[in-house]
Design a protein around this motif. Structure first.
Motif, PDB file in Angstrom:
ATOM      1  N   VAL A  77       9.215   5.075   1.207  1.00 50.78           N
ATOM      2  CA  VAL A  77       8.004   4.747   2.004  1.00 50.78           C
ATOM      3  C   VAL A  77       7.480   3.484   1.984  1.00 50.78           C
ATOM      4  CG1 VAL A  77       5.782   5.564   2.638  1.00 50.78           C
ATOM      5  CG2 VAL A  77       7.578   7.289   1.948  1.00 50.78           C
ATOM      6  N   ALA A  78       7.617   2.547   2.923  1.00 48.50           N
ATOM      7  CA  ALA A  78       7.218   1.103   2.549  1.00 48.50           C
ATOM      8  C   ALA A  78       5.872   0.976   3.209  1.00 48.50           C
ATOM      9  CB  ALA A  78       8.308   0.345   3.272  1.00 48.50           C
ATOM     10  N   LEU A  79       5.247   1.755   4.010  1.00 39.65           N
ATOM     11  CA  LEU A  79       3.982   1.351   4.594  1.00 39.65           C
ATOM     12  C   LEU A  79       3.161   2.502   4.654  1.00 39.65           C
ATOM     13  CD1 LEU A  79       3.265  -1.198   7.351  1.00 39.65           C
ATOM     14  CD2 LEU A  79       2.796   1.065   7.660  1.00 39.65           C
ATOM     15  N   VAL A  80       1.811   2.403   4.502  1.00 43.74           N
ATOM     16  CA  VAL A  80       0.660   3.338   4.757  1.00 43.74           C
ATOM     17  C   VAL A  80      -0.030   2.781   5.684  1.00 43.74           C
ATOM     18  CG1 VAL A  80      -0.969   5.013   4.154  1.00 43.74           C
ATOM     19  CG2 VAL A  80       1.101   4.608   2.812  1.00 43.74           C
ATOM     20  N   GLY A  81      -0.189   3.056   7.075  1.00 45.35           N
ATOM     21  CA  GLY A  81      -1.144   2.365   7.994  1.00 45.35           C
ATOM     22  C   GLY A  81      -2.519   3.238   8.222  1.00 45.35           C
TER      23      GLY A  81
END
Length: 243
Positions: free
Chosen positions: A120-124
């Motif tokens: 998981v590279a991004l939490v938007g």
């Protein structure tokens, strides 16, 4: 700065002509991350008002504050990249400089990303109750639907400036103007996953929007074609091992 401990989080905020908003926003960020290991980097994108002076005046009050300044206006995406390149933490959080993204939501995104696997590279952020004009909300709804259909990404609100991502993954992405609106699709292109959280949204109290619906549409058409091309030219290597 070079001898200080590496922080856990770098908060990057691009600002252009945000006098009256940038200072209060910096104080809110400091309050939201109080007790945590962090730095905040405001990138002044050649403002023509007192934005830079207001930020410089806060550096004694807010030791975690760093202020970078462009010599020429280069746009939001370049300002974000300038901040990420200067960031020292492995996790970066971005917020819009107009103050519409409440900093109080930012630690939740950081905590979810930190607790997630490396895949998981991004939490938007997803603006649950967006405080913009009906015309702007309508345009964004259609833009998000078209983008999701053409790119196959998983973001319902890619225009939300509040995002947390892994710095080293961001720096692998191909840079272009307006990249900040296509981070979810580009993260997927690199083989990573995204997560999302509902966040608050506020009315703009000072200044004015740097975008119009027409201007955003014109940029989006060429950007979409470019990202579609990038996606079509991507080839993943599978598991990489040293032998």
């Amino acid at each position: 700065m070079a001898d200080s401990p590496v922080p856990d989080v770098s908060v990057v905020v691009p600002v252009h002509n945000e006098a009256g908003a940038a200072g209060p926003l910096a104080r809110e960020i400091a309050q939201a991350f109080a007790g945590r290991s962090y730095e905040m980097i405001f990138v002044n994108d050649a403002s023509r008002d007192t934005t830079l002076a207001e930020l410089q005046a806060l550096k004694t009050e807010l030791p975690a504050l760093r202020v970078l300044s462009h010599g020429a206006n280069a746009g939001q995406s370049r300002a974000v990249r300038t901040g990420v390149l200067a960031a020292r933490a492995p996790i970066v959080v971005t917020l819009d400089g107009d103050g519409q993204n409440p900093p109080a939501d930012a630690p939740r995104l950081v905590d979810l990303l930190a607790a997630s696997p490396e895949s998981v590279a991004l939490v938007g952020g997803v603006r649950a109750k967006r405080q913009d004009s009906e015309a702007k909300r309508w345009a964004s709804r259609w833009a998000n639907r078209i983008r999701k259909r053409l790119l196959g990404d998983d973001a319902d609100d890619t225009g939300c400036g509040l995002k947390a991502f892994r710095r080293e993954v961001f720096l692998r992405l191909p840079y272009f103007d307006h990249i900040h609106r296509y981070l979810p699709a580009l993260m997927i292109r690199e083989g990573y996953e995204n997560r999302y959280l509902d966040v608050d949204h506020r009315h703009r109290e000072t200044g004015q929007s740097k975008y119009t619906n027409w201007g955003r549409l014109m940029a989006s058409v060429s950007d979409l074609m470019g990202v579609m091309w990038l996606k079509s030219r991507s080839r993943r290597p599978g598991v990489v091992s040293e032998v």
